[in-house]
Write an enzyme that holds these catalytic residues in place. Structure first.
Site, PDB file in Angstrom:
ATOM      1  CB  CYS A   1      11.435  76.283 -21.605  1.00 19.23           C
ATOM      2  SG  CYS A   1      10.872  76.835 -23.208  1.00 19.23           S
TER       3      CYS A   1
ATOM      4  CG  HIS B   1      14.754  71.584 -25.741  1.00 17.60           C
ATOM      5  ND1 HIS B   1      14.035  72.602 -26.326  1.00 17.60           N
ATOM      6  CD2 HIS B   1      14.944  70.661 -26.719  1.00 17.60           C
ATOM      7  CE1 HIS B   1      13.810  72.306 -27.602  1.00 17.60           C
ATOM      8  NE2 HIS B   1      14.354  71.142 -27.865  1.00 17.60           N
TER       9      HIS B   1
END
Length: 446
Positions: free
Chosen positions: A314, A271
């Site tokens: 991301c 992430h």
């Protein structure tokens, strides 16, 4: 000899404690598919919480080498874990976003044409609105029980409807291609070509409440296979805190093998937000710190050698909704800048900029979210693997990343009925490479 009463008692106890024959049959009929596709990291925690397995069983399963062997071990244990093991296993599959495997089991169960008492009905434990006629391959979208959070913590979203990891083969370059391109390219002859590090964070435990990265294991396995086929010696790191990532990346950058190899690869899968990636503890490691560890000042063993970075994470929480293409002329690319010449006198000792000879591929643009299929892996890693396996034989890395951009540009999410349907992603790369970087797969130095 046991009395009749004792025998009846034992038989009754076996009937209560054992798994129902239909459930055993459903597991048996789907054993190969389950062994290939199960993602155990979070699944085992759910089964442990429900007392289906013990701590010792979990350790025994995890001690097996390879995900296939671990899955086989769990499947061998389940039929012995009581009458509720099957239902708990199905619920755990749903809670870990492996609904396609749960539906496969339920579809098999419904096809056995046997009458179940109420306590054996899968609907007794599972949600009562389940449709047993659903197809095996379901669309990858957010869990209906957990609404997506539109924040920096909502990162890779599983959205499309493809299935299964690719089977890798890397085309070798020809001796003729090497001879005609090696003079203007970075030297890449060492065996191994260099060291590669694949760092994959999948299961998060910190205060940020980051989701389990279902499909992350596919990305990890695919990149490890790709880099090995390209001639690299691969190092693997799994589920690291931010501090552990910092320390182990530094250790990797200081390995003496870099002195005798011609290049280096670092792939980070986690992430993330703009400028950083999360450790499993929910703390951030800044990407600039990662690049600093491999620059000319801190990693002299890699000076003048190409260093490749691939970031699957991301860089924000905005979903690219895309726009409709309008008819119109295409614009010619901008002309290149004129070269300037500085007539400085040659110095006694060559100076280098602090950071050079690096190329970094990002899965998405600044401020946007990256996409991931929970069965096939992320869009970016899949495209990267496809292009590198097919074109490393005759194309340099920067041009291959342009091809990756083209593949990502054409792809869109498939999640009917949600705000993510037909969403888009756009990858990019930045480079301080000073020569063409050909990987020359299969070429043996003479």
């Amino acid at each position: 000899m046991l009395s009749l009463r004792v025998c009846l008692f034992v038989c009754r106890m076996l009937g209560v404690c054992g798994m129902h024959p239909d459930h055993q049959e459903a597991l048996k009929k789907n054993r190969v598919v389950l062994a290939k596709q199960l993602l155990l990291s979070e699944l085992l925690e759910h089964l442990l919480e429900k007392d289906i397995i013990t701590l010792e069983m979990r350790e025994h399963i995890q001690a097996k080498v390879g995900s296939f062997s671990q899955n086989v071990e769990l499947l061998s244990l389940l039929p012995k874990r009581g009458p509720h093991a099957f239902d708990a296993f199905c619920v755990a599959l749903r809670e870990t976003k492996q609904d396609h495997l749960e539906e496969l089991l339920l579809k098999t169960l419904s096809g056995l044409h046997r009458v179940h008492p109420p306590e054996w009905s899968p609907r007794h434990v599972l949600s009562c609105d389940y449709n047993l006629n659903l197809p095996l391959l379901v669309h990858e979208t957010c869990s209906p029980h957990k609404q997506p959070r539109l924040s920096a913590d909502t990162v890779e979203r599983p959205l499309d409807d493809r299935d299964g990891p690719p089977c890798l083969q890397v085309k070798p370059c020809t001796p003729e291609f090497y001879q005609t391109h090696c003079q203007l390219a970075y030297r890449l002859q060492s065996r191994p070509r260099g060291l590669a590090l694949v760092l994959s964070n999948v299961h998060f435990t910190g205060e940020k409440d980051l989701d389990f990265r279902s499909g992350g294991d596919v990305d990890h396995s695919t990149l490890v296979a790709l880099f090995k086929l390209l001639g690299y010696q691969v190092h693997v790191l799994l589920d690291q805190t931010a501090q552990e990532m910092q320390e182990k990346l530094q250790d990797f950058a200081q390995l003496p093998t870099h002195r005798v190899t011609d290049s280096c690869i670092v792939a980070l899968l986690s992430h993330g937000v703009e400028g950083g990636i999360y450790g499993v503890d929910g703390k951030l490691l800044q990407l600039q710190e990662v690049f600093r560890l491999f620059d000319n000042a801190n990693c002299p063993s890699l000076q003048n050698k190409p260093k490749m970075f691939f970031i699957q994470a991301c860089r924000g929480d905005e979903t690219d909704r895309g726009v409709d293409q309008q008819d119109g002329k295409t614009h010619a690319p901008s002309p290149g800048c004129e070269e300037s010449y500085a007539g400085e006198e040659e110095l006694l000792k060559t100076r280098l900029p602090t950071r050079s000879d690096m190329i970094c591929g990002y899965a998405c643009l600044r401020g946007t979210a990256a996409m991931r299929n929970t069965k096939r892996g992320s869009w970016y890693v899949e495209a990267l693997t496809q292009v590198f396996s097919e074109r490393a034989c005759d194309m340099h890395v920067a041009d291959m990343l342009v091809r990756v951009n083209a593949l990502i540009k054409e792809r869109e999410g498939y999640a009917p009925g949600t705000e993510f349907h037909r969403c888009k992603e756009m990858s990019e790369y930045c480079s301080t490479l000073c020569r063409h970087l050909y990987l020359f797969p299969g070429h043996l130095p003479t």
